[in-house]
Design a protein around this motif. Structure first.
Motif, short mmCIF file in Angstrom:
data_model
loop_
_atom_site.label_atom_id
_atom_site.label_comp_id
_atom_site.label_asym_id
_atom_site.label_seq_id
_atom_site.Cartn_x
_atom_site.Cartn_y
_atom_site.Cartn_z
N GLN A 173 8.07 -4.36 -29.16
CA GLN A 173 7.11 -3.20 -28.97
C GLN A 173 7.02 -2.53 -27.65
O GLN A 173 7.18 -1.46 -27.51
CB GLN A 173 5.65 -3.54 -29.48
N LYS A 174 6.90 -3.56 -26.72
CA LYS A 174 6.67 -2.96 -25.40
C LYS A 174 7.91 -2.32 -24.81
O LYS A 174 7.85 -1.15 -23.83
CB LYS A 174 6.36 -4.28 -24.27
N LEU A 175 9.16 -2.89 -24.94
CA LEU A 175 10.38 -2.30 -24.42
C LEU A 175 10.39 -1.08 -25.14
O LEU A 175 10.93 -0.23 -24.41
CB LEU A 175 11.48 -3.19 -24.70
N LEU A 176 10.35 -0.80 -26.34
CA LEU A 176 10.51 0.48 -27.08
C LEU A 176 9.46 1.23 -27.16
O LEU A 176 9.61 2.43 -27.47
CB LEU A 176 10.91 0.22 -28.26
N GLY A 177 8.23 0.92 -26.39
CA GLY A 177 7.25 2.02 -26.23
C GLY A 177 6.56 2.28 -27.43
O GLY A 177 5.99 3.19 -27.82
N ILE A 178 6.60 1.38 -28.40
CA ILE A 178 6.13 1.66 -30.09
C ILE A 178 4.57 1.91 -29.95
O ILE A 178 4.11 2.61 -30.65
CB ILE A 178 6.55 0.32 -30.77
N ASP A 179 3.78 0.86 -28.90
CA ASP A 179 2.67 1.21 -28.95
C ASP A 179 2.07 0.97 -27.37
O ASP A 179 2.97 0.50 -26.76
CB ASP A 179 1.90 0.06 -29.87
N THR A 180 0.51 1.11 -27.24
CA THR A 180 0.15 1.11 -25.91
C THR A 180 0.03 -0.36 -25.48
O THR A 180 -0.09 -1.20 -26.64
CB THR A 180 -1.05 1.79 -25.64
N PRO A 181 0.06 -0.96 -24.39
CA PRO A 181 -0.40 -2.25 -23.98
C PRO A 181 -1.39 -2.93 -24.61
O PRO A 181 -1.39 -3.97 -25.08
CB PRO A 181 -0.13 -2.06 -22.38
N GLU A 182 -2.52 -1.85 -24.61
CA GLU A 182 -3.91 -2.30 -25.45
C GLU A 182 -3.55 -2.54 -26.83
O GLU A 182 -4.07 -3.53 -27.41
CB GLU A 182 -4.93 -1.20 -24.98
N GLN A 183 -2.86 -1.71 -27.52
CA GLN A 183 -2.44 -2.00 -28.99
C GLN A 183 -1.80 -3.28 -29.29
O GLN A 183 -2.05 -3.85 -30.23
CB GLN A 183 -2.23 -0.79 -29.48
N ILE A 184 -0.91 -3.57 -28.41
CA ILE A 184 0.05 -4.54 -28.67
C ILE A 184 -0.73 -5.82 -28.36
O ILE A 184 -0.46 -6.88 -29.12
CB ILE A 184 1.38 -4.51 -27.49
N GLU A 185 -1.65 -5.82 -27.47
CA GLU A 185 -2.45 -7.36 -27.25
C GLU A 185 -3.61 -7.55 -28.24
O GLU A 185 -3.70 -8.40 -28.70
CB GLU A 185 -3.04 -6.86 -25.97
#
Length: 209
Positions: A173-185
């Motif tokens: 998710q982080k590498l591809l920019g699928i979501d923001t860091p906040e959403q991923i957390e």
């Protein structure tokens, strides 16, 4: 939409594809209205691929028909990486790495990467150094680059152990920019803690503010 390609060999590990394939198409609100990517399955032939759990998955492409332009190549673990069928994946992975495509490998797929000498210049993880050395033999020369983490991203390469399907998904998710860091957390905490414990934690935080 660009395609994320998942390489499945027979006896693939069902759970290792579950988190990442789901997050590509949906978020905390349901199906994404404008998804950035779509999921596609790659296998040796167009015949159904059998999982360890006995599920059968229909491929979208074979090793010979994958497109040149795609967003990422994800190698899902399982027992198939111990077979000669896995040898046919090597040119695909080498081409992806040569063209700076994101490549993910989890569980036995990461051990197979060690066997091919593909982890020798990057920080990585997997199912422990003993398995990586056992599979890799003289082709694996980077024990110093091993990190005792669930999942590791170094440049465009993500590796993970077989219990790290959630962390593997988050790194992709982080590498591809699928979501923001906040959403991923939030996503990570939701599945790590479970809904009940997460709501308790959020309620406690609100009470302290």
């Amino acid at each position: 939409m660009k395609e994320i390609l998942y390489v499945l060999l027979n006896d693939y590990a069902d759970h290792e594809i579950a988190f990442i394939s789901q997050i590509v198409t949906s978020d905390e609100q349901g199906y994404r209205k404008e998804p950035k990517f779509t999921n596609k399955i790659v296998a040796a032939t167009m015949e159904p691929v059998r999982s360890i759990g006995g599920l059968r998955t229909l491929p979208d492409y074979t090793f010979d028909t994958i497109p040149d332009d795609y967003a990422a190549l994800i190698l899902i673990g399982g027992m198939g990486w111990l077979t000669s069928e896995a040898d046919k994946v090597l040119p695909i992975v080498k081409s992806a790495m040569d063209n700076n495509k994101p490549v993910g490998a989890i569980c036995n797929a990461a051990s197979w990467m060690a066997k091919q000498g593909l982890l020798n210049n990057i920080k990585h993880t997997g199912n422990g150094t003993e398995q990586l050395k056992s599979w890799g033999g003289s082709n694996y020369t980077n024990e110093a680059g091993y990190m005792n983490e669930q999942a590791v991203c170094d440049g465009n390469i993500i590796t993970a152990n077989g219990s790290a399907h959630l962390e593997f998904s988050c790194e992709i998710q982080k590498l591809l920019g699928i979501d923001t860091p906040e959403q991923i957390e939030r996503y990570r905490m939701f599945y790590k803690l479970g809904l009940v414990e997460l709501m308790k934690m959020l309620s406690s935080q609100q009470g302290q503010n």
